[in-house]
Design a protein around this motif. Structure first.
Motif, short mmCIF file in Angstrom:
data_model
loop_
_atom_site.label_atom_id
_atom_site.label_comp_id
_atom_site.label_asym_id
_atom_site.label_seq_id
_atom_site.Cartn_x
_atom_site.Cartn_y
_atom_site.Cartn_z
N TRP A 156 -4.30 -9.68 -6.04
CA TRP A 156 -4.52 -9.40 -4.78
C TRP A 156 -2.49 -9.06 -4.02
O TRP A 156 -2.56 -8.33 -2.92
CB TRP A 156 -5.32 -10.45 -3.92
CG TRP A 156 -6.05 -9.66 -2.39
CD1 TRP A 156 -6.93 -8.99 -2.29
CD2 TRP A 156 -5.33 -10.06 -1.23
NE1 TRP A 156 -6.72 -8.46 -0.53
CE2 TRP A 156 -5.83 -9.55 -0.76
CE3 TRP A 156 -4.34 -10.82 -0.93
CZ2 TRP A 156 -5.82 -9.50 0.97
CZ3 TRP A 156 -4.02 -11.41 0.10
CH2 TRP A 156 -4.89 -10.49 0.97
N ARG A 157 -2.34 -10.82 -4.18
CA ARG A 157 -1.31 -10.35 -3.69
C ARG A 157 -0.32 -9.55 -3.77
O ARG A 157 0.81 -8.76 -3.22
CB ARG A 157 -0.02 -11.61 -3.34
CG ARG A 157 1.25 -12.36 -3.01
CD ARG A 157 1.70 -13.42 -2.75
NE ARG A 157 1.44 -13.61 -4.43
CZ ARG A 157 1.68 -15.12 -4.49
NH1 ARG A 157 1.54 -16.19 -3.49
NH2 ARG A 157 1.65 -15.16 -5.75
N ARG A 158 -0.34 -8.83 -5.94
CA ARG A 158 1.31 -7.85 -5.83
C ARG A 158 0.33 -6.13 -4.91
O ARG A 158 1.22 -5.81 -4.97
CB ARG A 158 0.97 -7.75 -7.18
CG ARG A 158 1.26 -9.26 -7.73
CD ARG A 158 2.00 -8.24 -9.40
NE ARG A 158 0.28 -9.70 -9.98
CZ ARG A 158 0.36 -10.24 -10.66
NH1 ARG A 158 0.94 -11.66 -10.01
NH2 ARG A 158 -0.71 -10.09 -11.54
N GLU A 159 -1.18 -6.31 -4.96
CA GLU A 159 -1.56 -5.20 -4.42
C GLU A 159 -1.29 -5.02 -3.62
O GLU A 159 -0.72 -3.90 -2.86
CB GLU A 159 -2.65 -5.19 -4.52
CG GLU A 159 -3.80 -4.51 -5.81
CD GLU A 159 -5.05 -4.94 -6.01
OE1 GLU A 159 -5.49 -5.08 -5.06
OE2 GLU A 159 -5.73 -4.92 -7.39
N ARG A 160 -0.49 -5.94 -2.13
CA ARG A 160 -0.18 -5.96 -0.93
C ARG A 160 1.04 -5.84 -1.02
O ARG A 160 1.65 -5.50 0.14
CB ARG A 160 -0.77 -7.14 -0.02
CG ARG A 160 -2.46 -7.47 -0.37
CD ARG A 160 -3.25 -5.94 0.47
NE ARG A 160 -4.22 -6.57 -0.51
CZ ARG A 160 -5.15 -6.35 -0.77
NH1 ARG A 160 -4.36 -5.76 -1.83
NH2 ARG A 160 -6.30 -6.54 -0.57
N GLN A 161 1.70 -6.55 -1.68
CA GLN A 161 3.47 -6.19 -2.14
C GLN A 161 3.83 -4.67 -2.10
O GLN A 161 4.70 -3.99 -1.42
CB GLN A 161 3.52 -6.87 -3.18
CG GLN A 161 4.40 -8.30 -2.39
CD GLN A 161 4.50 -9.10 -3.77
OE1 GLN A 161 4.18 -8.91 -5.33
NE2 GLN A 161 4.65 -10.35 -4.18
N ALA A 162 3.12 -4.21 -2.69
CA ALA A 162 2.73 -2.32 -3.22
C ALA A 162 3.22 -1.72 -2.09
O ALA A 162 2.82 -0.46 -1.45
CB ALA A 162 1.83 -1.65 -4.13
N TRP A 163 2.53 -2.12 -0.89
CA TRP A 163 2.36 -1.22 0.45
C TRP A 163 3.76 -0.97 0.93
O TRP A 163 4.38 0.10 1.56
CB TRP A 163 1.63 -2.38 1.68
CG TRP A 163 0.23 -2.53 1.46
CD1 TRP A 163 -0.73 -2.06 0.89
CD2 TRP A 163 -0.77 -3.50 2.02
NE1 TRP A 163 -1.79 -2.41 -0.05
CE2 TRP A 163 -2.24 -2.80 1.66
CE3 TRP A 163 -0.67 -3.49 3.30
CZ2 TRP A 163 -3.04 -3.41 2.15
CZ3 TRP A 163 -2.27 -4.25 4.01
CH2 TRP A 163 -2.99 -3.68 3.33
N PHE A 164 4.49 -1.77 0.50
CA PHE A 164 6.32 -1.92 0.96
C PHE A 164 7.35 -0.56 0.20
O PHE A 164 7.53 0.56 1.14
CB PHE A 164 7.05 -2.87 0.42
CG PHE A 164 6.78 -3.87 1.30
CD1 PHE A 164 8.15 -3.95 2.18
CD2 PHE A 164 6.41 -5.07 1.12
CE1 PHE A 164 7.83 -5.35 3.54
CE2 PHE A 164 6.17 -5.99 1.85
CZ PHE A 164 7.13 -6.26 2.64
#
Length: 784
Positions: free
Chosen positions: A368-376
């Motif tokens: 879930w955290r990696r998916e939010r990092q992709a927002w950058f």
């Protein structure tokens, strides 16, 4: 025998000696010949060796005799492009080969100059074809070699040297061109540039430097050593350059300088030139600095604005570090400003939120955290809801920034969702309330279509739910309602009310009678959302009651008018006999009927006092009845108020003295006049003073004050008597109000105060009564 004789021996010896001499001479001759042969051979070998050395030498000789004959090696002919060496110098021009005429003429002239003067010569020749380049060095020949003023020339093959010279000349020309271009570029550069020698003295400056320091020329700048950069932290520009030159390392700094009379921010660079000095240039970064300052101010203002928003905002830079968080973010997530100042990375922020229970529960948190990092790296904003375990609902928006950062926006929708639920409840409550009201309700939109209605609306108008469910327009609905009206043409009134409420945003109302005998009252009310509310109320019963009340009210009005006329007539009827009684009493008092006894005189005085008091009461009743009937005649004359008050006070001087009171009259004739009825104003002020005398105990004080204000005249009559509490004052004021409305009032104050109020109102003035227990009472009269 003969052989052994002395003579023979002597002859033999002589012959032997001769033979020996001849032998010796022959041997010597042979030896001499052999020596000469050996010398000739050695000379020949030396000549061949010298010839060989000359042939192998890098320079070839050419002997030019005084008569122009030449002697030289055949190899030199090859250098000159000839098959064989010619006999004369002029023959070196071989017609298409050898030396051209111009080059040969130059060579001949140089040879003749050397032959005549003995001066050495030096020149360069290029035979036809340009294959070989020859360098010529010459001088007078040694007389042992060629007597008679011959010139010995040495030819060198300088093809490589000439090519190298040409290359060096081309390189030098190119370097000169490059230097000229570079010098022109430096001179034309818009930024100041300079060069210092090893002693750190200015040697070269460009035009921009000259303009910057305001000098007349570059020479003046160099001569005077005018510095562009001011000393900074105790170090001059030359000292900084000396440090750069010593360390052999460029240096850059930002300083302030005065350029063309203005303070500018400059970025100064010093560059060491190996063994020569230090070059420098200054770039004006004032605009960039101003833009930087503006950006900082804009960023600070933006962050201050973000702090005022209700949404929580967190900003991450291109390195994915938290660089800003507004106050709502700190409050919602329970984070201290000091922690934000450490610029934690994005992963650490999510871990902190998770530890604080401010993230939604997920099965695989790392994923879930990696998916939010992709927002950058996203191109479009990302949005998702977060439902926290404490009941908070967050709307999260991830906005990628152009610099590679990310802006996270957290909107707390908890209250919004609660309001939405409350709204749904209210809508259901409203629907239930509408359906249970006694009024018929219908809501119309701006397009005149029916939006909402209650059950009573359908019942009162006899409309079926199927028809209402189509949300008909008002015109279609009115067609159905027209048949229910007593006068169908009046259905347009309902349409006008609906139009006024929806389009004109006005509240209107009306009444209609139905064919079945019912009476309806309807009204259109504009609603805040742009719709219009039509309310319909059945007023059949109230209409009947209203008709009965109207009949009763008409009867009461008629009775009141009869009462008023009766009182007025009776007042006139009372006045005539009262005048007669007063007249006869005055005649008795004057002695027309004979001398009266003292007791009789007292009786007559009592009769006259009662007649006067009864006359005043009759006047009061008459004025009050006429005022209530709206028929009170008033004079409109200029009235001098202060003298009138003085007369009223003088008339009551005996009464004031008998009561043991003190009356203070304040004012002057400067207060001016008012327009009114002097007789009735005298009655007003006299009644108020009489009330004050009656309410003030022995030893009390009464104040009568008359003042002029901007637009009116004010008279205050106050006493320090008992006063009235709030209830008594309210009853007195209510009595005045009832008297002013023409209704029956409690006459605790007699007819005085109601009459005062009526007379003041008739003059267009105002009357006010103020009182407190133990502090007395104040009556305030204001006249225009």
């Amino acid at each position: 025998m003969l052989l052994h004789s002395p003579a023979a021996v002597a002859v033999t010896v002589a012959v032997a000696l001769l033979l020996a001499g001849w032998t010796l001479a022959a041997g010597w001759a042979v030896l001499s010949a052999r020596a000469r042969v050996r010398r000739a051979e050695a000379a020949e070998r030396l000549a061949r060796k010298l010839t060989r050395m000359v042939d192998e030498a890098p320079a070839l000789p050419l002997l030019v005799r005084a008569d122009g004959r030449i002697e030289g090696a055949s190899r030199l002919a090859g250098w000159l492009g000839l098959d064989a060496m010619p006999g004369y110098l002029t023959e070196l021009d071989g017609g298409g080969r050898g030396l051209d005429a111009e080059t040969l003429a130059g060579l001949a002239e140089a040879v003749r100059h050397t032959q005549k003067t003995g001066a050495p010569l030096s020149l360069s020749l290029v035979p036809r074809g340009g294959v070989t380049a020859l360098a010529v060095r010459g001088s007078l020949a040694d007389p042992q070699i060629a007597p008679g003023g011959a010139a010995l020339l040495w030819f060198f093959d300088a093809s490589d040297s000439v090519a190298e010279i040409r290359a060096l000349r081309a390189e030098a020309a190119q370097a000169h061109a490059d230097f000229s271009g570079l010098a022109g570029l430096i001179e034309a550069a818009p930024l100041p540039m300079w060069f210092r020698d090893s002693a750190m003295r200015l040697r070269l400056v460009n035009t921009a430097y000259v303009r910057a320091v305001g000098a007349a020329s570059a020479a003046e700048v160099v001569d005077r050593g005018i510095e562009l950069v001011e000393p900074m932290e105790g170090l001059s520009a030359a000292q900084v350059a000396a440090d750069v030159f010593a360390q052999r390392r460029p240096a850059e700094r930002v300083v302030s300088a005065t350029v063309n009379g203005q303070r500018r921010t400059m970025r100064v660079s010093d560059l060491p030139i190996a063994g020569e000095g230090v070059a420098g240039y200054a770039v004006d970064i004032e605009q960039m600095e101003e833009l930087t300052r503006q950006f900082r101010r804009f960023r600070d203002a933006q962050r201050q604005m973000l702090d005022t928003l209700s949404a929580a905002i967190a900003q991450f830079d291109a390195g994915r570090n938290l660089v800003f968080a507004n106050q709502p973010f700190l409050r919602i997530f329970g984070i201290s400003p000091a922690w934000v100042n450490d610029t934690p990375p994005f992963d650490r922020v999510l871990d902190r939120l998770r530890d604080g229970g401010k993230l939604p529960e997920v099965r695989d948190f790392p994923e879930w955290r990696r998916e939010r990092q992709a927002w950058f790296l996203a191109r479009e904003p990302r949005e998702e809801p977060w439902h926290l375990h404490d009941g908070m609902h967050l709307r999260v928006v991830g906005q990628p920034m152009p610099d590679g950062g990310l802006l996270l926006i957290f909107e707390d929708q908890t209250e919004q969702l609660q309001l939405s639920a409350t709204r749904d409840t209210l809508l259901r409550t409203r629907t239930a309330t509408f359906d249970n009201l006694f009024e018929s309700l219908a809501v119309f939109g701006p397009d005149s279509r029916l939006q909402l209605w209650n059950r009573r609306f359908a019942q009162d108008w006899g409309l079926d739910e199927e028809f209402l469910g189509t949300h008909p327009r008002a015109d279609m609905l009115l067609k159905r309602l027209a048949g229910l009206l007593k006068r169908p043409a009046q259905v347009g009134m309902i349409g006008q009310v609906i139009q006024s409420a929806t389009l004109e945003r006005k509240q209107t109302s009306g009444r209609l009678a139905l064919a079945d005998g019912r009476h309806l009252e309807f009204a259109g009310v504009p609603l805040p959302d742009g719709n219009g509310l039509l309310t319909v109320l059945d007023i059949t019963d109230s209409q009947k009651a209203e008709a009965a009340l109207r009949e009763r009210n008409a009867a009461l009005i008629e009775a009141d008018a009869v009462k008023t006329r009766f009182i007025a007539n009776m007042s006139y009827e009372f006045r005539n006999p009262l005048n007669s009684i007063g007249g006869f009493a005055e005649m008795l008092q004057s002695g027309l009927a004979g001398e009266l006894t003292p007791q009789a005189r007292d009786y007559v005085a009592a009769i006259l006092s009662s007649v006067e008091r009864l006359g005043e009461q009759i006047e009061n009743v008459l004025d009050l009845s006429q005022s209530e009937a709206g028929m009170l005649p008033l004079a409109r004359d200029p009235v001098d108020v202060f003298p009138l008050l003085a007369d009223v006070v003088r008339e009551r001087a005996d009464k004031i003295g008998t009561a043991g009171l003190t009356l203070d009259l304040r004012g002057s004739q400067a207060v001016g006049k008012v327009t009114g009825d002097a007789r009735r104003l005298r009655r007003v002020f006299g009644q108020l003073i009489d009330n004050a005398i009656a309410a003030t105990p022995d030893g009390g004080r009464i104040l009568v004050e008359c003042t002029r204000r901007a637009h009116d005249l004010r008279v205050v009559i106050s006493d320090n008597g008992r006063g009235m509490d709030a209830a008594a004052l309210a009853r007195a004021m209510e009595g005045l109000k009832l008297a002013a409305d023409g209704r029956t009032a409690e006459r605790r104050q007699g007819l005085g105060l109601p009459l005062v109020r009526q007379l003041i109102d008739a003059h267009g003035g105002q009357f006010e009564l103020l009182s407190e227990p133990g502090s007395g009472t104040s009556a305030i009269v204001t006249l225009p």
